[in-house]
Design an enzyme around this catalytic site. Sequence first.
Site, short mmCIF file in Angstrom:
data_model
loop_
_atom_site.label_atom_id
_atom_site.label_comp_id
_atom_site.label_asym_id
_atom_site.label_seq_id
_atom_site.Cartn_x
_atom_site.Cartn_y
_atom_site.Cartn_z
N SER A 61 84.42 62.08 23.61
CA SER A 61 83.35 61.06 23.68
C SER A 61 83.88 59.67 23.93
O SER A 61 83.11 58.71 23.95
CB SER A 61 82.55 61.08 22.37
OG SER A 61 83.40 60.80 21.28
N THR A 192 37.80 45.88 30.62
CA THR A 192 37.89 47.16 29.92
C THR A 192 37.73 48.20 31.02
O THR A 192 36.96 47.97 31.97
CB THR A 192 36.79 47.35 28.85
OG1 THR A 192 35.52 47.36 29.49
CG2 THR A 192 36.82 46.25 27.79
N HIS A 193 38.49 49.27 30.94
CA HIS A 193 38.52 50.29 32.00
C HIS A 193 38.91 49.68 33.35
O HIS A 193 38.50 50.18 34.39
CB HIS A 193 37.16 51.00 32.13
CG HIS A 193 36.57 51.42 30.82
ND1 HIS A 193 36.82 52.65 30.25
CD2 HIS A 193 35.78 50.75 29.94
CE1 HIS A 193 36.18 52.73 29.09
NE2 HIS A 193 35.56 51.58 28.86
N SER A 314 61.96 43.01 50.77
CA SER A 314 62.00 44.36 51.34
C SER A 314 63.01 44.36 52.48
O SER A 314 63.16 43.35 53.17
CB SER A 314 60.60 44.70 51.87
OG SER A 314 60.69 45.66 52.90
N LYS A 320 57.32 40.64 52.31
CA LYS A 320 57.21 41.14 50.94
C LYS A 320 57.87 40.26 49.90
O LYS A 320 58.94 39.73 50.09
CB LYS A 320 57.82 42.55 50.83
CG LYS A 320 57.06 43.63 51.54
CD LYS A 320 55.61 43.75 51.14
CE LYS A 320 55.41 44.31 49.76
NZ LYS A 320 55.77 45.72 49.67
N ASN A 322 58.32 41.26 46.16
CA ASN A 322 58.08 42.32 45.17
C ASN A 322 58.51 41.89 43.77
O ASN A 322 59.36 41.02 43.61
CB ASN A 322 58.81 43.59 45.57
CG ASN A 322 58.28 44.18 46.87
OD1 ASN A 322 57.11 43.97 47.20
ND2 ASN A 322 59.12 44.86 47.60
N GLU A 327 58.65 46.08 37.54
CA GLU A 327 58.55 47.53 37.78
C GLU A 327 59.65 48.28 37.02
O GLU A 327 59.42 49.37 36.49
CB GLU A 327 58.63 47.82 39.27
CG GLU A 327 57.37 47.35 40.01
CD GLU A 327 57.53 47.36 41.52
OE1 GLU A 327 58.26 48.21 42.05
OE2 GLU A 327 56.92 46.49 42.17
N LYS A 362 75.17 58.94 20.63
CA LYS A 362 75.73 57.70 21.19
C LYS A 362 74.99 57.22 22.44
O LYS A 362 74.64 56.04 22.54
CB LYS A 362 77.21 57.88 21.54
CG LYS A 362 78.08 58.48 20.46
CD LYS A 362 78.24 57.56 19.28
CE LYS A 362 78.99 58.23 18.16
NZ LYS A 362 78.51 59.56 17.73
N1 ARG Z 1 83.09 61.69 17.72
C1 ARG Z 1 82.43 62.27 16.62
C2 ARG Z 1 80.95 61.88 16.62
O1 ARG Z 1 80.61 60.97 17.27
C3 ARG Z 1 83.05 61.81 15.35
C4 ARG Z 1 82.92 62.76 14.22
C5 ARG Z 1 83.73 63.99 14.49
N2 ARG Z 1 83.71 64.87 13.41
C6 ARG Z 1 84.12 66.14 13.50
N3 ARG Z 1 84.05 66.85 12.42
N4 ARG Z 1 84.56 66.65 14.61
O2 ARG Z 1 80.13 62.49 15.99
#
Ligand code: ARG
Length: 503
Positions: A61, A192-193, A314, A320, A322, A327, A362
């Site tokens: 991660s 309204t609507h 555009s 244009k 925009n 959006e 995350k």
């Molecule tokens: N990178 C892990 C997370 O975000 C940290 C915790 C990892 N714990 C484990 N027992 N592998 O959740």
Amino acid sequence: MPGCIAGLFACVYRDGEVHTIEAWYNIAMKQYKHGMTGTHKARSGVFDEGAHDLLAQVNSSLAIDSFLARYDLLGSIAHAKMLGKTGIVSAKDSAKLVKGLNSILKDLDAGTLELPAEEDIHMAMEAALSDRIGAVAGKLHVARSRNDQVALDMQLFIIDASGKIVEEIGDLLETLARRAQKHIATVMPAYTHLQRAQPVLFSHHLMAYAFMFERDAARFESVRKNARKCPLGAGACTGTTFPIDREFVARELGFDSVTENSLDAVSSRDSHLEFLFAASVLQTHLSRLAEELILWSSHEFGFVRFSDKVTTGSSIMPQKRNLDGAELIRGKAGRAAGNLMSLLTAVKGLPMAYNKDLQEDKEPLLSGYRTAKDSAKLMTLMLEEMTIDDVAMRKATEAPGSFLLATELADYLASKGMAFREAHHLVGEAVKEATLLGVGLENFTPEDFARLSSLIEGDVYSWLNVDNAIERRSVPGGTSKSSVRAQIRTIRRRINALRKTRN
Ligand code: ARG
């Protein structure tokens, strides 16, 4: 190759590197491979060989959770101090750990930190520490697990991120209140609507959004408040045998108290979900306003115009102008709701206690934060860069075929004693007749009115006036100028209160 992490939320690439999915993937792959080889700290002596590349890739991660670097360091500094204070490690070792961690923090803040390639931010920080202070770095992780560590990092992030979003909402509220004050008397049709309904002050319309955003700020404040329990000390799942001082760590990091149950502390994601819910309601409100800005700036409405600064062109149609910003704010409401859904679904059905599914928190959290903060900021800018066409708005309000004053005539008859339901029907007939004649109700002659009802007298004409219709609605929360001024005062008081709780 280690990536370079500059500042809190910088990505893991070196400056100038192409930010393509492929580049991300290649860097991440190198990190995973390295992270899963024999040097990898999370693989104990129980393993004889490294993990398969594919597992390493999916498991890692670091490419995402590096935004937690600062919180991870702050948490580790508090933990290292506590280890020394309680005698779990010697005072000398504790001082070495704290010094090493502070030097990493310094480089992180200067934007010069080279993140070692490891499975996640926690392992990367431990590796960085060991590069700097050697074997004593291995003492940092006593009486702690990555499970309570990541819970702590995310809690700190959520508190910080909620505060930053509240600040953005404060600016947005101030802009809305200022623009409402400046255009206090501008009239427009209330819909309204999406059909013209009754006359309203433009300032009243703006303040409607102010109250929505004020509730959003309150929601983020409550997220911040609920997140102020420190999970560190929960260990992997059952607490620890070491004589830690959880209250000390909590105080060092600015928490109010400590979590009450270790299984809950490492496996719950309530604050995350509350944050994502608050973010998706905010985005929904921003999206509604964005939609109106798009409509109002269209040729069909022509109520407002935006400066070049907040307008896009555009590639083919030279005429244009925009409103891509609005959006995108509207489009990102889908992303915000999706972030909430993805985490709710990931948490549902998890057995106690920590499961790796939770690493999936995350991306939605980081995306939720960035989306909310940038969108609120962009909305403030767009409102600052908006010019109002009072004349076009009044024209739409007074257009004969719109019959925005039909309710006034019904109210007039009701005030003279007619049952409202009867008045409602009668005025409907009058509207039918006026439509055939191509006039507004205010253009009826006294004779026309006399034919309609003997209750109608000369004073009816003062009711059939846009400004009077607005001013008569002086009920609290109504659209009269005095009511809108009171609303502006209320919002200003709340902005001040928000700023005070923040400081
Ligand atoms: N990178 C892990 C997370 O975000 C940290 C915790 C990892 N714990 C484990 N027992 N592998 O959740």
